[in-house]
Design an enzyme around this catalytic site. Structure first.
Site, PDB file in Angstrom:
ATOM      1  N   ASP A 213      47.645 -32.846  20.560  1.00 41.09           N
ATOM      2  CA  ASP A 213      47.347 -33.769  19.448  1.00 41.09           C
ATOM      3  C   ASP A 213      46.576 -34.963  20.001  1.00 41.09           C
ATOM      4  O   ASP A 213      46.448 -35.122  21.204  1.00 41.09           O
ATOM      5  CB  ASP A 213      48.666 -34.257  18.834  1.00 41.09           C
ATOM      6  CG  ASP A 213      49.569 -34.872  19.907  1.00 41.09           C
ATOM      7  OD1 ASP A 213      49.420 -36.065  20.170  1.00 41.09           O
ATOM      8  OD2 ASP A 213      50.405 -34.146  20.510  1.00 41.09           O
ATOM      9  N   ASP A 215      47.657 -38.064  19.524  1.00 41.54           N
ATOM     10  CA  ASP A 215      48.640 -39.143  19.372  1.00 41.54           C
ATOM     11  C   ASP A 215      48.365 -39.844  18.031  1.00 41.54           C
ATOM     12  O   ASP A 215      48.338 -39.156  17.004  1.00 41.54           O
ATOM     13  CB  ASP A 215      48.613 -40.077  20.590  1.00 41.54           C
ATOM     14  CG  ASP A 215      49.893 -40.892  20.681  1.00 41.54           C
ATOM     15  OD1 ASP A 215      50.974 -40.336  20.412  1.00 41.54           O
ATOM     16  OD2 ASP A 215      49.821 -42.080  21.006  1.00 41.54           O
TER      17      ASP A 215
HETATM   18  N1  LIG Z   1      51.476 -37.766  21.284  1.00 43.09           N
HETATM   19  C1  LIG Z   1      52.444 -37.500  22.157  1.00 43.09           C
HETATM   20  N2  LIG Z   1      53.186 -38.500  22.691  1.00 43.09           N
HETATM   21  C2  LIG Z   1      54.148 -38.237  23.590  1.00 43.09           C
HETATM   22  N3  LIG Z   1      54.471 -36.998  23.984  1.00 43.09           N
HETATM   23  C3  LIG Z   1      53.772 -35.984  23.476  1.00 43.09           C
HETATM   24  N4  LIG Z   1      53.857 -34.652  23.690  1.00 43.09           N
HETATM   25  C4  LIG Z   1      52.930 -34.053  22.926  1.00 43.09           C
HETATM   26  N5  LIG Z   1      52.233 -34.968  22.205  1.00 43.09           N
HETATM   27  C5  LIG Z   1      52.741 -36.172  22.540  1.00 43.09           C
END
Ligand SMILES: Nc1ncnc2[nH]cnc12
Ligand SMILES: CSC[C@H]1O[C@H](OP(=O)(O)O)[C@H](O)[C@@H]1O
Length: 299
Positions: A213, A215
């Protein structure tokens, strides 16, 4: 006791290591309690491997509950010289697209309440963490990436900083922008203190991070949810397992020496003869040199 050359720590969505033969489930006790789960011992192309599901099978442990010290101590008791860590991460860079993979060369520890050392109790050590990742293990992961087939064009990024947050909540937008301004490339919740403890245990460590992703900093992408992260990870799980298997083969063949293997030679400050007996019992397994595994592996 069984011996293993390579430890694989499987993160979110990666709860097993296919392709192992002569499999045995090991319950290993440590001075720090039990590891996240039973350790699955087996051979991959003749190389003894110990697989551990970081969050336990069934994903039962939040990042702050993972018994990092027990996990690393248990792997060290098995004689592990190299750890391959497999982790889901959020991307903090436009060019690291979801489903891309990245091998971090640096970590930033933003965790707040985790036991992050084996030392204390009369034993003082300060291991060097300037380069927290073993370049040889990282290279084997990169070569393994190149050698495994992809049915979709996934890109590998060979360096970047992984910022580790306490979690289990994802970051706020302000935090996400702050981590970007620090220069971090990816964000996760588990590789610290894991990498620090691996160094204290004189085990060479590297991570294959899988971006799931953006974030929550990206102006045009929706903020991360666990469901999206897991769904994207599942798309990459089989490839990650193939890469780990090939990296194991490369590491087994080469068995590179790593500066991690002698981290305590310069790191341990208290003279051995001055260590309290109980403390010595805890750290003795970390001090013992790990031996390269002979071609015909004895158990
Ligand atoms: N955006 C994110 N923040 C922290 N850990 C993650 N693991 C996968 N995506 C994450
Ligand atoms: C379910 S996404 C968030 C979760 O995934 C990562 O864990 P791991 O490194 O074990 O794959 C991240 O750090 C979070 O714990």
């Amino acid at each position: 006791m069984a011996r293993a050359l390579i430890g694989v720590i499987g993160g979110s969505g990666l709860y097993e290591m296919p392709g192992l033969s002569e499999v045995e489930a090991l319950r290993i006790d440590t001075p720090f309690g039990a590891p996240s789960d039973t350790i699955v011992w087996g051979k991959l192309q003749g190389i003894p491997v110990a697989f551990l599901a970081r969050h336990g099978r069934g994903h039962r442990l939040i990042p702050g509950e993972v018994p990092y010290r027990a996990n690393i101590h248990a792997l060290r008791q098995l004689g592990v010289r190299y750890i391959l860590s497999l982790s889901a991460v959020g991307s903090l860079r436009e060019e690291v697209r979801p489903l891309d993979m990245l091998i971090p060369d640096q970590f930033i520890d933003m965790t707040r309440k985790r036991d992050s050392t084996f030392f204390g109790g009369g034993a003082v050590a300060h291991v060097a963490m300037a380069d927290p990742v073993c370049p040889s293990v990282a290279r084997c992961l990169a070569q393994a990436f190149e050698r495994t087939q992809a049915d979709q064009p996934i890109r590998l990024h060979r360096q970047g900083s992984y910022v580790c947050i306490e979690g289990p909540q994802f970051s706020s937008r302000a935090e996400s922008h702050w981590y970007r301004s620090m220069g971090a490339s990816v964000i996760g919740m588990t590789n610290m203190p894991e990498a620090k403890l691996a160094r204290e245990a004189q085990i060479a460590y590297a991570t294959l991070a899988m971006a799931t992703d953006y974030d929550c900093w990206h102006p045009r992408e929706a903020a991360v949810t666990a469901a999206v992260a897991i769904a994207n990870l599942q798309q990459n799980a089989a490839r990650a397992q193939q890469i780990a298997a090939e990296a194991i083969r490369l590491l087994g063949e080469e068995q590179p020496h790593s500066f991690a293997h002698s981290a305590l030679e310069s790191g341990l400050v208290t003279p051995l003869e001055a260590l309290p007996k109980d403390t010595l019992a805890v750290i003795k397994p970390l001090l013992a040199p790990t031996e390269p595994v002979p071609e015909e592996v004895e158990r």
